[in-house]
Each structure stands twice: as structure tokens, then as C-alpha cells.
Write a protein that holds these residues in place. Structure first.
Motif, PDB file in Angstrom:
ATOM      1  N   GLY A 129       0.713  -1.369   0.036  1.00  0.00           N
ATOM      2  CA  GLY A 129       0.117   0.081  -0.043  1.00  0.00           C
ATOM      3  C   GLY A 129       0.955   1.114  -0.112  1.00  0.00           C
ATOM      4  O   GLY A 129       0.575   2.175  -0.904  1.00  0.00           O
ATOM      5  N   GLN A 130       1.932   1.209   0.868  1.00  0.00           N
ATOM      6  CA  GLN A 130       2.587   2.417   0.638  1.00  0.00           C
ATOM      7  C   GLN A 130       3.289   2.798  -0.625  1.00  0.00           C
ATOM      8  O   GLN A 130       3.662   3.862  -0.983  1.00  0.00           O
ATOM      9  CB  GLN A 130       3.906   2.337   1.920  1.00  0.00           C
ATOM     10  CG  GLN A 130       3.468   2.081   3.273  1.00  0.00           C
ATOM     11  CD  GLN A 130       4.431   1.560   4.146  1.00  0.00           C
ATOM     12  OE1 GLN A 130       5.484   1.451   3.961  1.00  0.00           O
ATOM     13  NE2 GLN A 130       3.829   1.600   5.698  1.00  0.00           N
ATOM     14  N   MET A 131       3.894   1.637  -1.415  1.00  0.00           N
ATOM     15  CA  MET A 131       4.471   1.656  -2.505  1.00  0.00           C
ATOM     16  C   MET A 131       3.432   2.293  -3.543  1.00  0.00           C
ATOM     17  O   MET A 131       3.773   3.267  -4.344  1.00  0.00           O
ATOM     18  CB  MET A 131       4.930   0.293  -3.000  1.00  0.00           C
ATOM     19  CG  MET A 131       5.921   0.560  -4.313  1.00  0.00           C
ATOM     20  SD  MET A 131       6.792  -1.001  -4.742  1.00  0.00           S
ATOM     21  CE  MET A 131       5.402  -2.532  -4.593  1.00  0.00           C
ATOM     22  N   LEU A 132       2.209   1.667  -3.584  1.00  0.00           N
ATOM     23  CA  LEU A 132       1.206   1.985  -4.453  1.00  0.00           C
ATOM     24  C   LEU A 132       0.917   3.716  -4.305  1.00  0.00           C
ATOM     25  O   LEU A 132       0.569   4.488  -5.295  1.00  0.00           O
ATOM     26  CB  LEU A 132      -0.075   1.475  -4.357  1.00  0.00           C
ATOM     27  CG  LEU A 132      -0.008  -0.113  -4.821  1.00  0.00           C
ATOM     28  CD1 LEU A 132      -1.124  -1.029  -4.329  1.00  0.00           C
ATOM     29  CD2 LEU A 132       0.016   0.136  -6.363  1.00  0.00           C
ATOM     30  N   GLN A 133       0.654   4.165  -2.825  1.00  0.00           N
ATOM     31  CA  GLN A 133       0.481   5.560  -2.633  1.00  0.00           C
ATOM     32  C   GLN A 133       1.781   6.321  -3.289  1.00  0.00           C
ATOM     33  O   GLN A 133       1.327   7.555  -3.693  1.00  0.00           O
ATOM     34  CB  GLN A 133       0.516   5.849  -1.071  1.00  0.00           C
ATOM     35  CG  GLN A 133      -0.358   7.120  -0.603  1.00  0.00           C
ATOM     36  CD  GLN A 133      -1.664   7.229  -1.038  1.00  0.00           C
ATOM     37  OE1 GLN A 133      -2.567   6.244  -0.673  1.00  0.00           O
ATOM     38  NE2 GLN A 133      -2.139   8.062  -1.878  1.00  0.00           N
TER      39      GLN A 133
END
Length: 507
Positions: A129-133
Motif C-alpha cells: 500500500g505504501q508503494m502504491l500510494q
């Protein structure tokens, strides 16, 4: 009682002697083949990206009143005709999805509405999720009424949600794009509601049929055709830590049928294993007859060691997902391990130091293979960190540590931001915050070994001191490693059994 509430099964084997056993076994094999094909075709080897619209509703006050003036603001600006959408996305298939599998951009559209705000929530693992954000914040993945899914690795079981604030009076969500690559391709699917009872009933019936078939098959195999490679005694498997999990599975499968076999696993590194075998033979040749040393690649020359080629081990360069990097070239890898590249932003990733996590050498077979196949014989740099997180050497520009086993290496990669290392492919898939990097545009895969487009692999050898004794557990287990029964276990863990490759691979 419902249709699946109870099941009664009565099997009479009293007349089995009058039946042609070859026909019975052939029928069971045919049914089993059909079931396996169906499972493989529709469930296990399909890449499936499933999305569900969990919320799609306007934001407002009902009933309306002239006494109440409500407005929705996002980042200080008023949002006309606001609505909210919560979109859940899951990798619900049996295969990992790599960035290159998204041949056509996967996107979600919101007709007659404009995307005002977007947040990635409830991601599993959180690093995904952090990478996608970060990608959504830094790149142009939003086109007015369309959200484009960044091309990133989504492993089996991964999931995340998009929380969107939209403006406009439209409704509904549509998707486009497809997944390709691998052995079966795949697709993007909309799941409007949880699976209904009809599908659950069908699945239960299929599972029941599979279990009953397996029960009959086990009866026929165990009672009428007992295994012919069982032996009793003690045996210890030493050597490669890269294949340690696979050897444990093989040991368990063999011992389940050959109950008089006492087999233990004590992985200590490829060269350490063959060295220990030689040293044991010098002191006690009989004790050496109870050892098998697994080695990634050929052992050092020794006139008394006898080796058998078991399988090709596919290795991979693996990264912590925090790097935001999924593809590297051989030149870039050599620059990293020579200390010329020290931060992931130099490779288009995040502003994080490159933390190299390596195996203790020179006894590690995976380290030797990485040096020979990727670094073209160059040695790795010196150690500059003890805990792999902080740099202890103030002079060194690079950040590098060493660990004793493949499992420890993967655990560190899973926990430490900016980490990079190398390990066998099968084990790498079991860590949620670890992603496998392509090398020169080629993703690690057994098929890429067979066509020689992927270079980072090695042959796994099983070594004994002289020839194993006839009817010994040592000989029986070696035969089992090369048997048809062992092949599914090897393949499941990312190894390619030697009989399935041209003879030039395993020699």
C-alpha cells in the motif's frame, strides 16, 4: 437437512480380486488427471485480479432542509455533487502478478464523475500500500474519471483498497486492461457480491469427489502396490541452505510411507556440507554412509565423492518492496555490488540507501552462483554493517552485511527498507514484503531457464562418500529424489527436475 448436510459412503472391496486391477488404476488415474487439469486450468495457475465495489454512494444530508447548508471540501476546495467509492482489489489467483504481466494498463473508470481525492488503505502487506500510494502521488495515474493501476508486483494473497472522493452525478465503476504472461495468462474480474450458496455447493461437491477419489486411490496404492524404494536406518542431509525447505518436504513425504526411515536435515552451506562429508569419511567411513551433502553447483574436486544431479535451482535477485524498484540490469547489479550505486533514487526508486544483504562466503553455494553468473566473477565488497540496518563503518560508502542462511537472508530482506539480496526463487515467494526483480527484462521462471534467456541458476547435486551401499537408506532416498513422486515437490518449490530438461543442463 440441506443438499450438502450429510453424505454416506459405503465401499465394498471384498470382490476386488475379481476386478482387473489395471482397469481400476487406469480409471482412477483418468479421473485424477481430469480433476488436476480442471484445478490447474481454472484455479491454481490463472492470474486473477478481482475487484469489488464495497461502497459507492453520494455524500449528502437527507432529508434536505433549507435550514441546513452542507458542503464537502477537499484540500480547501468545495466538491460539487460529492460521492465516495471504496474499491477493494485482490490477487485471488494462484500465481504472483509481476509488473510485466500488465500488458495493457489495468484501470478503473467512474463514468460522469471526476476523481477529486484518492488514498490507498488496508493494504496487505502494508508495504504494498505504501508503494502504491507513493507511485500514485508521484506519477500521472489519474485521468479525470479514470484510475490507472500502477504496474507493480502483486503477490498471491495480496490485497488493498482505493478510497476515492469523486465529483459528479454519475454512478457505477467499470474496468479495462488484462493480464498476460506465464503459463496461463489471466484477467481482471468484477465480483459484485460474495460467492453464493450455489457456487459453494458446487465447490463442496467437487471437493468431496476429490477427497473420495483420493481415498480410493490411496487404498489401491497402499494395499496393492506398496512402495518399492523404502529402506530403514538413519540418514542426515547436510549442505545447501537454499534447498533446505525443499529437502524437509521431501523427507516428510518419504518418511510418511517409509516409516522405518529416520532422516534429519542439518543444512550448513554447500561447501561446508561437502567438506564435512569428506572429513567424516576420513574419521569414520561407516558414519559417512549415513550422510548426503546437497550442493548448489559442483563440489570441489575429491576422488571419493560421488554426485548425482537432482534439479536446477532457479535463483533470484530479491528486494524489499520499499525500494519501488522491480527491474534491474546486470550492469546495474554490478554497479550496486561494486559500490558505484548506493541509493535507490539513482535507479528511479525511493530516496533510500541500498542495503546489501549477502550470504557468508565462501561456503555458500548461492553466493558463489551469484558471483559467477551475475557478477562475472567479481567479489562482493567488505562488510560495513553488523545488523544490516545501520552502517558501522563511517568510511565505507556502501552498506553491506552478511548472514548465515538463506532463511535469515530472506527474513532480513522482508524487514529492512532498501534491502537487496539473492536467494532461491521458491523461498523468495513466501515473504510478503519481498519482491523478485527481473534481470535484463527477464523475470525468473523455470521456462526461462529452459530457453536459456535467464542466467541466474545452478544445478543441485547430491553427494555421497563413494557409491551408496545396495539396499541402504542412502541409496533409497537418492532414488526417491529422482523419482516421479518427488517431481511435484521440487517443481512447487521452484526447482526444475533434471529429467525434465535437456541433458546438457544437468550433465
Amino acid at each position: 437437512m440441506n443438499a450438502v448436510g450429510a453424505m454416506s459412503l459405503a465401499v465394498d472391496f471384498s470382490g476386488l480380486g475379481d476386478i482387473n486391477l489395471e482397469t481400476v488404476i487406469a480409471a482412477i488415474a483418468l479421473i485424477g488427471t481430469v480433476i488436476v487439469w480442471l484445478v490447474d486450468r481454472y484455479f491454481l495457475r490463472r492470474k486473477r485480479l478481482v475487484y469489488r465495489v464495497q461502497v459507492d454512494a453520494p455524500i449528502g444530508v437527507f432529508p434536505s432542509s433549507h435550514m441546513v447548508d452542507v458542503e464537502v471540501r477537499y484540500q480547501g476546495a468545495v466538491v460539487p455533487d460529492p460521492s465516495i467509492v471504496l474499491l477493494r482489489v485482490d490477487n485471488a489467483g494462484g500465481m504472483d502478478i509481476e509488473p510485466h504481466h500488465m500488458h495493457e494498463k489495468v484501470s478503473f473508470a467512474f463514468p460522469d464523475r471526476k476523481i477529486v481525492g484518492l488514498e490507498v488503505t488496508e493494504a496487505k502487506p502494508e508495504a504494498l500500500g505504501q508503494m502504491l500510494q507513493r507511485q500514485l502521488d508521484s506519477e500521472n495515474f489519474i485521468e479525470t474519471s479514470k484510475l490507472i493501476l500502477p504496474r507493480t508486483a502483486i503477490n498471491r494473497g495480496d490485497s488493498f483498497k482505493f478510497l476515492l472522493v469523486l465529483s459528479g452525478r454519475g454512478d457505477g465503476v467499470t474496468h479495462s486492461g488484462y493480464l498476460a504472461g506465464g503459463s496461463a495468462g489471466g484477467g481482471v474480474y468484477h465480483e459484485p457480491r460474495p460467492r453464493g450458496p450455489g457456487r459453494r455447493t458446487l465447490m463442496f461437491g467437487a471437493l468431496s469427489l476429490l477427497l473420495v477419489g483420493a481415498l480410493v486411490a490411496l487404498f489401491v496404492v497402499d494395499v496393492l502396490q506398496p512402495p518399492d524404494n523404502c529402506a530403514s536406518g538413519r540418514l542426515q542431509i547436510i549442505g545447501s541452505t537454499a534447498v533446505e525447505p525443499t529437502m524437509k518436504e521431501l523427507r516428510s513425504a518419504y518418511a510418511a510411507e517409509c516409516t522405518q526411515a529416520d532422516i534429519t536435515i542439518a543444512a550448513n552451506g554447500s561447501r561446508s556440507g561437502t567438506r564435512a562429508l569428506n572429513e567424516t569419511a576420513t574419521r569414520d567411513p561407516a558414519a559417512a554412509g549415513q550422510l548426503i551433502a546437497m550442493s548448489d553447483g559442483p563440489a570441489e574436486d575429491s576422488p571419493d565423492l560421488r554426485g548425482r544431479s537432482i534439479a536446477v535451482v532457479v535463483f533470484a535477485v530479491v528486494l524489499n518492496r520499499s525500494t519501488d524498484v522491480t527491474a534491474l540490469t546486470v550492469t546495474q547489479l554490478r554497479d550496486i555490488y561494486a559500490g558505484r550505486l548506493t541509493n535507490w533514487k539513482q535507479l528511479g526508486g525511493r530516496d533510500l540507501p541500498i542495503r546489501m544483504v549477502s550470504r557468508v562466503g565462501p561456503d555458500s553455494g548461492s553466493r558463489r552462483t551469484f558471483r559467477d553468473k551475475v557478477l562475472a566473477g567479481d567479489q562482493e565488497l567488505g562488510i560495513s554493517s553488523d545488523d544490516c540496518r545501520t552502517k558501522d563503518d563511517p568510511v565505507a560508502k556502501h552498506h553491506r552485511c552478511e548472514v548465515g542462511t538463506t532463511e535469515e537472508l530472506l527474513s532480513r530482506l522482508n524487514d529492512i527498507e532498501g534491502a537487496i539480496g539473492y536467494a532461491e526463487l521458491g523461498g523468495s515467494r513466501k515473504y510478503p514484503v519481498v519482491t523478485v526483480a527481473s534481470i535484463d527484462g527477464v523475470v525468473p521462471d523455470a521456462s526461462k531457464v529452459a530457453d536459456r534467456s535467464y542466467r541466474f541458476w545452478e544445478v543441485e547435486h547430491a553427494y555421497t562418500y563413494k557409491a551408496p551401499g545396495q539396499d541402504s537408506l542412502q541409496e533409497a532416498f537418492l532414488d526417491y529424489l529422482g523419482s516421479m513422486q518427488a517431481r511435484p515437490i521440487l517443481a512447487r518449490d521452484g526447482l526444475v527436475p533434471c529429467p525434465e530438461l535437456p541433458s546438457a543442463f544437468c550433465g
